[in-house]
Design a protein around this motif. Structure first.
Motif, mmCIF file in Angstrom:
data_model
loop_
_atom_site.group_PDB
_atom_site.id
_atom_site.type_symbol
_atom_site.label_atom_id
_atom_site.label_comp_id
_atom_site.label_asym_id
_atom_site.label_seq_id
_atom_site.Cartn_x
_atom_site.Cartn_y
_atom_site.Cartn_z
ATOM 1 N N UNK A 137 34.849 36.361 37.431
ATOM 2 C CA UNK A 137 33.409 36.234 37.257
ATOM 3 C C UNK A 137 32.873 37.169 36.188
ATOM 4 N N UNK A 138 33.726 38.045 35.683
ATOM 5 C CA UNK A 138 33.289 39.015 34.692
ATOM 6 C C UNK A 138 33.147 38.355 33.324
ATOM 7 N N UNK A 139 32.377 39.007 32.453
ATOM 8 C CA UNK A 139 32.247 38.531 31.083
ATOM 9 C C UNK A 139 30.975 37.753 30.849
ATOM 10 N N UNK A 140 30.590 37.690 29.574
ATOM 11 C CA UNK A 140 29.356 37.008 29.185
ATOM 12 C C UNK A 140 29.431 35.506 29.440
ATOM 13 N N UNK A 141 30.622 34.904 29.274
ATOM 14 C CA UNK A 141 30.757 33.459 29.445
ATOM 15 C C UNK A 141 30.450 33.018 30.871
ATOM 16 N N UNK A 142 30.623 33.925 31.859
ATOM 17 C CA UNK A 142 30.403 33.564 33.263
ATOM 18 C C UNK A 142 29.046 34.067 33.755
ATOM 19 N N UNK A 143 28.175 34.492 32.853
ATOM 20 C CA UNK A 143 26.913 35.094 33.272
ATOM 21 C C UNK A 143 26.051 34.122 34.074
ATOM 22 N N UNK A 144 25.950 32.866 33.636
ATOM 23 C CA UNK A 144 25.106 31.889 34.335
ATOM 24 C C UNK A 144 25.626 31.627 35.741
ATOM 25 N N UNK A 145 26.938 31.465 35.885
ATOM 26 C CA UNK A 145 27.527 31.225 37.207
ATOM 27 C C UNK A 145 27.350 32.451 38.086
ATOM 28 N N UNK A 146 27.547 33.625 37.505
ATOM 29 C CA UNK A 146 27.428 34.865 38.271
ATOM 30 C C UNK A 146 26.004 35.055 38.786
ATOM 31 N N UNK A 147 25.031 34.736 37.936
ATOM 32 C CA UNK A 147 23.637 34.869 38.356
ATOM 33 C C UNK A 147 23.289 33.884 39.468
ATOM 34 N N UNK A 148 23.758 32.626 39.339
ATOM 35 C CA UNK A 148 23.502 31.625 40.385
ATOM 36 C C UNK A 148 24.141 32.042 41.703
ATOM 37 N N UNK A 149 25.340 32.573 41.614
ATOM 38 C CA UNK A 149 26.050 33.023 42.830
ATOM 39 C C UNK A 149 25.287 34.155 43.506
ATOM 40 N N UNK A 150 24.865 35.150 42.745
ATOM 41 C CA UNK A 150 24.172 36.295 43.329
ATOM 42 C C UNK A 150 22.817 35.895 43.896
ATOM 43 N N UNK A 151 22.118 34.949 43.238
ATOM 44 C CA UNK A 151 20.815 34.515 43.733
ATOM 45 C C UNK A 151 20.946 33.839 45.096
ATOM 46 N N UNK A 204 27.913 28.391 44.331
ATOM 47 C CA UNK A 204 28.117 29.468 45.292
ATOM 48 C C UNK A 204 29.314 29.190 46.190
ATOM 49 N N UNK A 205 29.435 27.959 46.670
ATOM 50 C CA UNK A 205 30.526 27.601 47.571
ATOM 51 C C UNK A 205 31.873 27.631 46.847
ATOM 52 N N UNK A 206 31.902 27.103 45.616
ATOM 53 C CA UNK A 206 33.153 27.110 44.863
ATOM 54 C C UNK A 206 33.608 28.541 44.586
ATOM 55 N N UNK A 207 32.673 29.423 44.186
ATOM 56 C CA UNK A 207 33.031 30.809 43.916
ATOM 57 C C UNK A 207 33.525 31.495 45.198
ATOM 58 N N UNK A 210 35.084 30.089 47.649
ATOM 59 C CA UNK A 210 36.450 29.615 47.877
ATOM 60 C C UNK A 210 37.438 30.344 46.968
ATOM 61 N N UNK A 211 37.062 30.505 45.696
ATOM 62 C CA UNK A 211 37.963 31.154 44.756
ATOM 63 C C UNK A 211 38.146 32.631 45.086
ATOM 64 N N UNK A 212 37.108 33.283 45.542
ATOM 65 C CA UNK A 212 37.213 34.703 45.856
ATOM 66 C C UNK A 212 37.924 34.953 47.184
ATOM 67 N N UNK A 213 37.881 33.986 48.075
ATOM 68 C CA UNK A 213 38.528 34.143 49.400
ATOM 69 C C UNK A 213 39.746 33.232 49.509
ATOM 70 N N UNK A 214 40.417 33.013 48.394
ATOM 71 C CA UNK A 214 41.542 32.077 48.353
ATOM 72 C C UNK A 214 42.662 32.465 49.295
#
Length: 581
Positions: free
Chosen positions: A346-360, A459-462, A464-468
């Protein structure tokens, strides 16, 4: 002898095409039409199937198509009818005192019809494609039912427009039937019925539709097996246990509205469904790649035996190469989005939009529960199935090549369910994944409450990926993005006018079919894009394959076709909801 058989079969097809063309010219060109009619009604006759009628154009084209597909029923029909014409010509030639032999055209007609019969007999063994055994009975039933329906509709029109009093229902019905079969009505009926020209034209149009329908029913291909047998399913599961990691779509071969054909060794199989005369396979063959050629040959052999059009949806590049060796061509459909866990972050500028949606969404109090289907109690599963059906977009369960089409079936215990609850504990969304080998998952179903928070699926996909580790996950296959390369390259600097136009067209249709939105939704995760292909034998069959694919995926619904796999789904849900004794 074999080359001559093929040439004879090909000659019959071209003869019928020529007859269709001549009849069409006769319909459009008045002088030629009158000449043909004079020949047919006089003492000399034109060759087989030249009548200067539009119905004969349709008949010739239908027969040409059926003969090109090597259908046995079409060969029998042509041999019987052309043989009768040829024998009649010979008899008339030999009748003492007759005038048939006096006209040179009759020699040409006799020789031409005779050569057609010879070509039919020469190519007899080429016509091996089987029809449906019910075709003759169904065609007769269709003809009788069509006559009754047309006679009834015609009677109503005649009653509303007849200018001569005294005609009863029987007169009107007989008049309509006579017009439908292009027979001049009797003097009694003609004396009590006078209707406008458009009424007669409408009745004749109904007869043309009936004629087309009877032809279709008489020569259509068998519809094929609709359900996967329990024995075939068990064999497929065995192949998936050994080779399931090869293809992310492999588990979808277990849809019960598919049939399956195995290689001679039993080590590979092709799953398919027959729709509209198209044998539509999906994904790669199941099992050992060394046995794929045997399974593909068996599938193609069955398709040719029944005159089905073979096609494959969603094949990988590896499978496409094998299919190409068996005569199939390829057209790139799009790309499958695959996320490898060891490369995801989730790190990096390319993932900023996904990271923000996940945190919201996380700050809003949403939580995700991850479980195997086998770990969900039956009553809970029934409730989840009910909510998923409630959130479904439309009445039809969509999917064929990349969807299982059932939820909550006891045999799918290794599938993974993600349940998303809001801060009040209310269920808001569901994701279901099917197994992909031992350490992979492939997305099957996405459902959510439309009133829920935006970004819920991300949010759900992230989660799953974080709790793989909870489900032993190493890779995930997400949605399929059609024409992904067009959207990606078409938006870049230097894209050509054709590519930009194609991107604009796809963007327009995305308003209804979510083509571009699916690509963008998957691109957020920076996935590995794996191309998928449509495989086919002839480019001319692509429109027919496209219609069959749309029907299979649920975009085109035919009410008369039973959704057999949904019956099992409903049955499982009902059984789970029932109280235990």
């Amino acid at each position: 002898m074999a080359p001559w058989r093929g040439r004879g079969a090909a000659a019959t097809v071209w003869y019928l095409r020529l007859m269709a063309l001549l009849n069409l010219v006769a319909v459009l060109a008045v002088p030629f039409r009158e000449q043909v009619r004079t020949h047919n009604e006089g003492e000399y006759f034109t060759p087989y199937l030249v009548t200067a009628g539009l119905s004969t154009v349709v008949l010739s084209m239908f027969l040409a198509v059926a003969m090109r597909r090597r259908k046995r029923a079409a060969w029998i029909f042509n041999t019987a009818l052309a043989g009768l014409f040829f024998v009649a010509y010979l008899v008339l030639m030999l009748v003492p005192g007759g005038h048939f032999a006096d006209h040179p055209l009759n020699y040409f007609s006799t020789v031409t019809t005779g050569l057609f019969v010879v070509a039919l007999l020469l190519g007899r063994r080429e016509f091996t494609s089987k029809g449906d055994r019910s075709n003759p009975k169904t065609a007769v039933a269709t003809f009788l039912a069509g006559l009754l329906f047309g006679g009834g509709v015609g009677s109503v029109l005649v009653a509303a427009t007849n200018t001569i009093p005294g005609a009863d229902f029987g007169d009107r019905f007989v008049y309509s039937i006579a017009r439908m079969v292009t027979v001049t009505p009797s003097e009694h009926v003609a004396g009590v019925i006078s209707v406008p020209t458009w009424v007669n034209a409408f009745i004749n149009a109904m007869s043309a539709v009936l004629f087309l329908l009877v032809l279709y029913v008489a020569f259509r291909s068998p519809r094929g097996q609709e359900l996967l047998s329990a024995e075939d399913e068990a064999r497929l599961r065995g192949l998936l246990d050994r080779q399931g990691e090869r293809d992310s779509l492999g588990y979808f071969a277990l849809r019960r509205d598919k049939a399956v054909v195995f290689s001679p060794s039993g080590k590979a199989a092709v799953a398919y469904r027959v729709l509209g005369g198209v044998s539509l396979a999906s994904g790669d063959p199941i099992g050992d790649p060394e046995a794929w050629p045997g399974a593909i040959e068996a599938w193609l052999g069955e398709a040719r035996e029944h005159a089905w059009v073979p096609a494959v949806m969603g094949a990988s590049e590896e499978a496409g190469v094998i299919y190409a060796r068996h005569g199939l061509d390829a057209l790139e459909l799009g790309d499958e989005a695959i996320v490898e866990l060891d490369e995801f972050s989730l790190d990096g500028r390319a993932m900023r939009v996904v990271r923000q949606a996940y945190n919201r969404v996380k700050r809003a109090g949403y939580t995700v529960r991850i479980r195997r289907h086998e770990d969900i109690p039956e009553a809970e599963m029934a409730s989840l199935v009910e909510r998923a059906d409630h959130w479904r977009d439309g009445a039809t369960e969509r999917g064929f090549s990349m969807a299982l089409g059932r939820l909550g079936d006891p045999d799918d215990g290794r599938c993974v369910m993600l349940e998303c609850h809001d801060g009040d504990g209310e269920l808001r969304a569901l994701l279901s994944f099917v197994p992909w080998g031992r350490d992979g998952l492939s997305l099957d179903l996405m459902r959510r409450d439309r009133d829920s928070e935006n970004g819920l699926m991300e949010f759900m996909v992230i989660e799953l990926l974080q709790r793989a580790a909870e489900v032993g996950l190493a890779r995930v296959s997400l949605n399929f993005a059609m024409f992904r390369s067009v959207f990606e390259r078409g938006s870049k600097l230097g894209a050509g006018p054709v590519l930009r136009l194609w991107r604009s067209v796809l963007g327009f249709f995305s308003r209804w079919w979510q083509i571009e939105s699916l690509y963008r939704a998957n691109a957020k995760y920076r996935p590995i894009w794996e191309p998928r292909y449509l495989l086919f034998e002839k480019s001319s069959e692509i429109p027919r394959i496209g219609i069959a694919s749309a029907r299979a995926e649920g975009f085109i619904t035919v009410p008369s076709l039973p959704a057999l796999f949904r019956r099992r789904h409903v049955g499982a849900a009902a059984a789970a909801a029932a109280p235990k004794a």
